[in-house]
Motif scaffolding. Structure first.
Motif, mmCIF file in Angstrom:
data_model
loop_
_atom_site.group_PDB
_atom_site.id
_atom_site.type_symbol
_atom_site.label_atom_id
_atom_site.label_comp_id
_atom_site.label_asym_id
_atom_site.label_seq_id
_atom_site.Cartn_x
_atom_site.Cartn_y
_atom_site.Cartn_z
ATOM 1 N N ASP A 9 0.820 -1.205 0.000
ATOM 2 C CA ASP A 9 0.000 0.000 0.000
ATOM 3 C C ASP A 9 0.856 1.258 0.000
ATOM 4 O O ASP A 9 0.663 2.155 -0.807
ATOM 5 N N HIS A 10 1.798 1.348 0.942
ATOM 6 C CA HIS A 10 2.675 2.514 1.012
ATOM 7 C C HIS A 10 3.970 2.148 1.736
ATOM 8 O O HIS A 10 4.036 1.155 2.436
ATOM 9 N N LEU A 11 4.956 2.975 1.530
ATOM 10 C CA LEU A 11 6.234 2.896 2.241
ATOM 11 C C LEU A 11 6.451 4.219 2.940
ATOM 12 O O LEU A 11 5.949 5.252 2.496
ATOM 13 N N VAL A 12 7.225 4.189 4.017
ATOM 14 C CA VAL A 12 7.584 5.417 4.712
ATOM 15 C C VAL A 12 9.089 5.609 4.583
ATOM 16 O O VAL A 12 9.864 4.707 4.908
ATOM 17 N N LEU A 13 9.492 6.756 4.081
ATOM 18 C CA LEU A 13 10.905 7.111 3.978
ATOM 19 C C LEU A 13 11.218 8.164 5.022
ATOM 20 O O LEU A 13 10.514 9.173 5.123
ATOM 21 N N THR A 14 12.257 7.935 5.798
ATOM 22 C CA THR A 14 12.738 8.952 6.718
ATOM 23 C C THR A 14 13.664 9.873 5.927
ATOM 24 O O THR A 14 14.572 9.398 5.246
ATOM 25 N N VAL A 15 13.407 11.171 5.994
ATOM 26 C CA VAL A 15 14.140 12.144 5.183
ATOM 27 C C VAL A 15 14.712 13.262 6.044
ATOM 28 O O VAL A 15 14.196 13.561 7.112
ATOM 29 N N ARG A 16 15.786 13.869 5.567
ATOM 30 C CA ARG A 16 16.381 15.007 6.267
ATOM 31 C C ARG A 16 15.526 16.258 6.116
ATOM 32 O O ARG A 16 15.331 17.016 7.052
ATOM 33 N N ASP A 17 15.033 16.486 4.883
ATOM 34 C CA ASP A 17 14.247 17.677 4.587
ATOM 35 C C ASP A 17 13.041 17.262 3.754
ATOM 36 O O ASP A 17 13.182 16.925 2.576
ATOM 37 N N ARG A 18 11.888 17.287 4.385
ATOM 38 C CA ARG A 18 10.663 16.821 3.727
ATOM 39 C C ARG A 18 10.371 17.581 2.439
ATOM 40 O O ARG A 18 10.000 16.981 1.427
ATOM 41 N N LYS A 50 1.529 4.924 -2.372
ATOM 42 C CA LYS A 50 2.073 6.212 -1.955
ATOM 43 C C LYS A 50 3.334 5.999 -1.130
ATOM 44 O O LYS A 50 3.599 4.916 -0.613
ATOM 45 N N LEU A 51 4.088 7.053 -1.051
ATOM 46 C CA LEU A 51 5.332 7.108 -0.303
ATOM 47 C C LEU A 51 5.146 8.211 0.730
ATOM 48 O O LEU A 51 4.953 9.375 0.364
ATOM 49 N N ASN A 52 5.136 7.873 2.013
ATOM 50 C CA ASN A 52 5.013 8.880 3.068
ATOM 51 C C ASN A 52 6.411 9.358 3.441
ATOM 52 O O ASN A 52 7.335 8.553 3.563
ATOM 53 N N LEU A 53 6.561 10.651 3.632
ATOM 54 C CA LEU A 53 7.851 11.225 4.006
ATOM 55 C C LEU A 53 7.825 11.588 5.488
ATOM 56 O O LEU A 53 7.045 12.444 5.908
ATOM 57 N N ARG A 54 8.685 10.942 6.249
ATOM 58 C CA ARG A 54 8.783 11.174 7.691
ATOM 59 C C ARG A 54 10.059 11.962 7.971
ATOM 60 O O ARG A 54 11.158 11.455 7.778
ATOM 61 N N PRO A 55 9.947 13.215 8.413
ATOM 62 C CA PRO A 55 11.157 13.975 8.733
ATOM 63 C C PRO A 55 11.930 13.320 9.879
ATOM 64 O O PRO A 55 11.333 12.892 10.875
ATOM 65 N N GLU A 56 13.224 13.227 9.714
ATOM 66 C CA GLU A 56 14.085 12.628 10.736
ATOM 67 C C GLU A 56 13.856 13.318 12.072
ATOM 68 O O GLU A 56 13.792 14.538 12.161
ATOM 69 N N GLY A 57 13.698 12.528 13.124
ATOM 70 C CA GLY A 57 13.533 13.058 14.471
ATOM 71 C C GLY A 57 12.143 13.540 14.802
ATOM 72 O O GLY A 57 11.915 14.048 15.901
ATOM 73 N N SER A 58 11.198 13.415 13.878
ATOM 74 C CA SER A 58 9.849 13.910 14.166
ATOM 75 C C SER A 58 9.129 12.992 15.149
ATOM 76 O O SER A 58 9.368 11.791 15.199
ATOM 77 N N GLU A 59 8.264 13.579 15.921
ATOM 78 C CA GLU A 59 7.501 12.862 16.945
ATOM 79 C C GLU A 59 6.165 12.399 16.370
ATOM 80 O O GLU A 59 5.679 12.948 15.388
ATOM 81 N N GLY A 60 5.584 11.391 17.025
ATOM 82 C CA GLY A 60 4.244 10.974 16.682
ATOM 83 C C GLY A 60 4.131 9.952 15.575
ATOM 84 O O GLY A 60 3.044 9.701 15.078
ATOM 85 N N TRP A 61 5.250 9.371 15.162
ATOM 86 C CA TRP A 61 5.229 8.341 14.127
ATOM 87 C C TRP A 61 5.596 6.996 14.755
ATOM 88 O O TRP A 61 6.540 6.910 15.536
#
Length: 130
Positions: A9-18, A50-61
């Motif tokens: 369904d989707h993947l989550v990528l951890t990114v430096r700058d969303r 879809k590809l979800n972008l998770r900013p590095e260090g973000s809370e709530g994920w």
């Protein structure tokens, strides 16, 4: 009853700058940017995924224990020929790391071209037509 999954369904990528990552995937791979949920989360939609972008260090994920930028290898399928993929990447200022090269995808033989995204994740763009 045997349990099986149907599809990805989707993947989550951890990114430096969303914003930089979202812009790159939109510009280079033609994905659509969409905001969703709380805290202005960003997803990139393409086909039925879809590809979800998770900013590095973000809370709530809820995420993998060692999630960090630049540790993923991704493969996307395109309907255009690999030589055209190379020309497109070059026109976007994206360096081809390898390819076109013969590979084996989920549905059989492909021709693939490899590049790196802004976080240095390896992005494979595969074509089943050559």
């Amino acid at each position: 009853m045997r349990f099986t999954v149907d599809r990805l369904d989707h993947l989550v990528l951890t990114v430096r700058d969303r914003d930089i990552s979202a812009s790159w995937y939109q510009r280079v791979l033609g994905m659509e940017i969409e905001e969703y949920g709380r805290n202005n989360r960003v997803a990139l939609s393409f086909g039925g995924q879809k590809l979800n972008l998770r900013p590095e260090g973000s809370e709530g994920w809820t995420t993998a224990e060692a999630a960090r930028p630049g540790v993923s290898d991704l493969c996307f399928v395109t309907a255009i020929a690999s030589d055209d993929v190379v020309r497109h990447l070059e026109s976007c200022g994206v360096q081809v790391v390898e390819g076109p090269v013969a590979r084996l995808g989920a549905l059989g033989p492909t021709t693939s071209v490899y590049c790196l995204d802004p976080d240095r994740n390896l992005v494979e763009i595969a074509s089943y037509q050559g």
